[in-house]
Design a protein around this motif. Sequence first.
Motif, PDB file in Angstrom:
ATOM      1  N   LEU A  37       0.821  -1.213   0.000  1.00 56.80           N
ATOM      2  CA  LEU A  37       0.000   0.000   0.000  1.00 56.80           C
ATOM      3  C   LEU A  37       0.852   1.259   0.000  1.00 56.80           C
ATOM      4  O   LEU A  37       0.529   2.233  -0.687  1.00 56.80           O
ATOM      5  N   TYR A  38       1.944   1.246   0.744  1.00 57.75           N
ATOM      6  CA  TYR A  38       2.817   2.413   0.778  1.00 57.75           C
ATOM      7  C   TYR A  38       3.464   2.656  -0.584  1.00 57.75           C
ATOM      8  O   TYR A  38       3.473   3.792  -1.080  1.00 57.75           O
ATOM      9  N   ILE A  39       3.980   1.600  -1.194  1.00 54.15           N
ATOM     10  CA  ILE A  39       4.635   1.749  -2.499  1.00 54.15           C
ATOM     11  C   ILE A  39       3.629   2.191  -3.551  1.00 54.15           C
ATOM     12  O   ILE A  39       3.920   3.073  -4.370  1.00 54.15           O
ATOM     13  N   SER A  40       2.438   1.606  -3.524  1.00 52.60           N
ATOM     14  CA  SER A  40       1.450   1.998  -4.529  1.00 52.60           C
ATOM     15  C   SER A  40       0.969   3.425  -4.320  1.00 52.60           C
ATOM     16  O   SER A  40       0.746   4.151  -5.288  1.00 52.60           O
ATOM     17  N   SER A  41       0.804   3.860  -3.079  1.00 55.56           N
ATOM     18  CA  SER A  41       0.344   5.231  -2.858  1.00 55.56           C
ATOM     19  C   SER A  41       1.451   6.251  -3.086  1.00 55.56           C
ATOM     20  O   SER A  41       1.180   7.388  -3.440  1.00 55.56           O
ATOM     21  N   LYS A  42       2.691   5.855  -2.896  1.00 54.22           N
ATOM     22  CA  LYS A  42       3.807   6.793  -3.052  1.00 54.22           C
ATOM     23  C   LYS A  42       4.233   6.933  -4.515  1.00 54.22           C
ATOM     24  O   LYS A  42       4.577   8.030  -4.952  1.00 54.22           O
ATOM     25  N   TYR A  43       4.226   5.854  -5.279  1.00 55.97           N
ATOM     26  CA  TYR A  43       4.790   5.884  -6.628  1.00 55.97           C
ATOM     27  C   TYR A  43       3.763   5.623  -7.729  1.00 55.97           C
ATOM     28  O   TYR A  43       3.746   6.319  -8.737  1.00 55.97           O
ATOM     29  N   ILE A  44       2.910   4.633  -7.566  1.00 55.41           N
ATOM     30  CA  ILE A  44       2.027   4.228  -8.663  1.00 55.41           C
ATOM     31  C   ILE A  44       0.817   5.151  -8.776  1.00 55.41           C
ATOM     32  O   ILE A  44       0.459   5.586  -9.871  1.00 55.41           O
ATOM     33  N   SER A  45       0.191   5.484  -7.664  1.00 52.91           N
ATOM     34  CA  SER A  45      -1.016   6.305  -7.694  1.00 52.91           C
ATOM     35  C   SER A  45      -0.784   7.707  -8.258  1.00 52.91           C
ATOM     36  O   SER A  45      -1.571   8.158  -9.091  1.00 52.91           O
ATOM     37  N   PRO A  46       0.271   8.431  -7.859  1.00 44.39           N
ATOM     38  CA  PRO A  46       0.480   9.751  -8.476  1.00 44.39           C
ATOM     39  C   PRO A  46       0.739   9.663  -9.972  1.00 44.39           C
ATOM     40  O   PRO A  46       0.295  10.527 -10.733  1.00 44.39           O
ATOM     41  N   TRP A  47       1.412   8.617 -10.411  1.00 48.30           N
ATOM     42  CA  TRP A  47       1.662   8.453 -11.833  1.00 48.30           C
ATOM     43  C   TRP A  47       0.349   8.241 -12.580  1.00 48.30           C
ATOM     44  O   TRP A  47       0.133   8.840 -13.642  1.00 48.30           O
ATOM     45  N   LEU A  48      -0.545   7.423 -12.015  1.00 43.71           N
ATOM     46  CA  LEU A  48      -1.833   7.181 -12.668  1.00 43.71           C
ATOM     47  C   LEU A  48      -2.686   8.449 -12.695  1.00 43.71           C
ATOM     48  O   LEU A  48      -3.356   8.731 -13.692  1.00 43.71           O
ATOM     49  N   VAL A  49      -2.658   9.226 -11.618  1.00 41.90           N
ATOM     50  CA  VAL A  49      -3.444  10.460 -11.584  1.00 41.90           C
ATOM     51  C   VAL A  49      -2.935  11.433 -12.636  1.00 41.90           C
ATOM     52  O   VAL A  49      -3.727  12.032 -13.376  1.00 41.90           O
ATOM     53  N   ARG A  50      -1.609  11.611 -12.724  1.00 42.39           N
ATOM     54  CA  ARG A  50      -1.056  12.504 -13.751  1.00 42.39           C
ATOM     55  C   ARG A  50      -1.380  11.991 -15.155  1.00 42.39           C
ATOM     56  O   ARG A  50      -1.694  12.779 -16.053  1.00 42.39           O
ATOM     57  N   PHE A  51      -1.336  10.686 -15.346  1.00 43.72           N
ATOM     58  CA  PHE A  51      -1.622  10.101 -16.654  1.00 43.72           C
ATOM     59  C   PHE A  51      -3.064  10.386 -17.071  1.00 43.72           C
ATOM     60  O   PHE A  51      -3.315  10.848 -18.184  1.00 43.72           O
ATOM     61  N   PHE A  52      -4.015  10.130 -16.174  1.00 44.81           N
ATOM     62  CA  PHE A  52      -5.410  10.346 -16.530  1.00 44.81           C
ATOM     63  C   PHE A  52      -5.758  11.825 -16.628  1.00 44.81           C
ATOM     64  O   PHE A  52      -6.600  12.210 -17.461  1.00 44.81           O
ATOM     65  N   LEU A  53      -5.135  12.664 -15.824  1.00 47.89           N
ATOM     66  CA  LEU A  53      -5.375  14.103 -15.967  1.00 47.89           C
ATOM     67  C   LEU A  53      -4.858  14.621 -17.296  1.00 47.89           C
ATOM     68  O   LEU A  53      -5.508  15.450 -17.945  1.00 47.89           O
ATOM     69  N   SER A  54      -3.701  14.156 -17.722  1.00 49.09           N
ATOM     70  CA  SER A  54      -3.180  14.583 -19.011  1.00 49.09           C
ATOM     71  C   SER A  54      -4.058  14.068 -20.148  1.00 49.09           C
ATOM     72  O   SER A  54      -4.284  14.787 -21.130  1.00 49.09           O
ATOM     73  N   ARG A  55      -4.588  12.856 -20.014  1.00 50.46           N
ATOM     74  CA  ARG A  55      -5.500  12.351 -21.046  1.00 50.46           C
ATOM     75  C   ARG A  55      -6.768  13.186 -21.110  1.00 50.46           C
ATOM     76  O   ARG A  55      -7.263  13.504 -22.201  1.00 50.46           O
ATOM     77  N   MET A  56      -7.314  13.561 -19.955  1.00 50.58           N
ATOM     78  CA  MET A  56      -8.521  14.391 -19.949  1.00 50.58           C
ATOM     79  C   MET A  56      -8.239  15.766 -20.541  1.00 50.58           C
ATOM     80  O   MET A  56      -9.059  16.307 -21.284  1.00 50.58           O
ATOM     81  N   PHE A  57      -7.080  16.337 -20.221  1.00 52.37           N
ATOM     82  CA  PHE A  57      -6.734  17.648 -20.752  1.00 52.37           C
ATOM     83  C   PHE A  57      -6.572  17.595 -22.266  1.00 52.37           C
ATOM     84  O   PHE A  57      -7.071  18.465 -22.985  1.00 52.37           O
TER      85      PHE A  57
END
Length: 53
Positions: A24-44
Amino acid sequence: MPHLTPFYYVTDIVFTFAIIVIVLYISSKYISPWLVRFFLSRMFISALLLFYH
């Protein structure tokens, strides 16, 4: 045999809990921010494409 070791299940539960916390720590620290930036850039990008068409 595991049932002969008195603390087998306690150590099993502790290590399982530790692994879950680490994952959970690794996914919240590294994977989740990457996914949020990825989907925000796709929406933009899709919003820009819809705006210019």
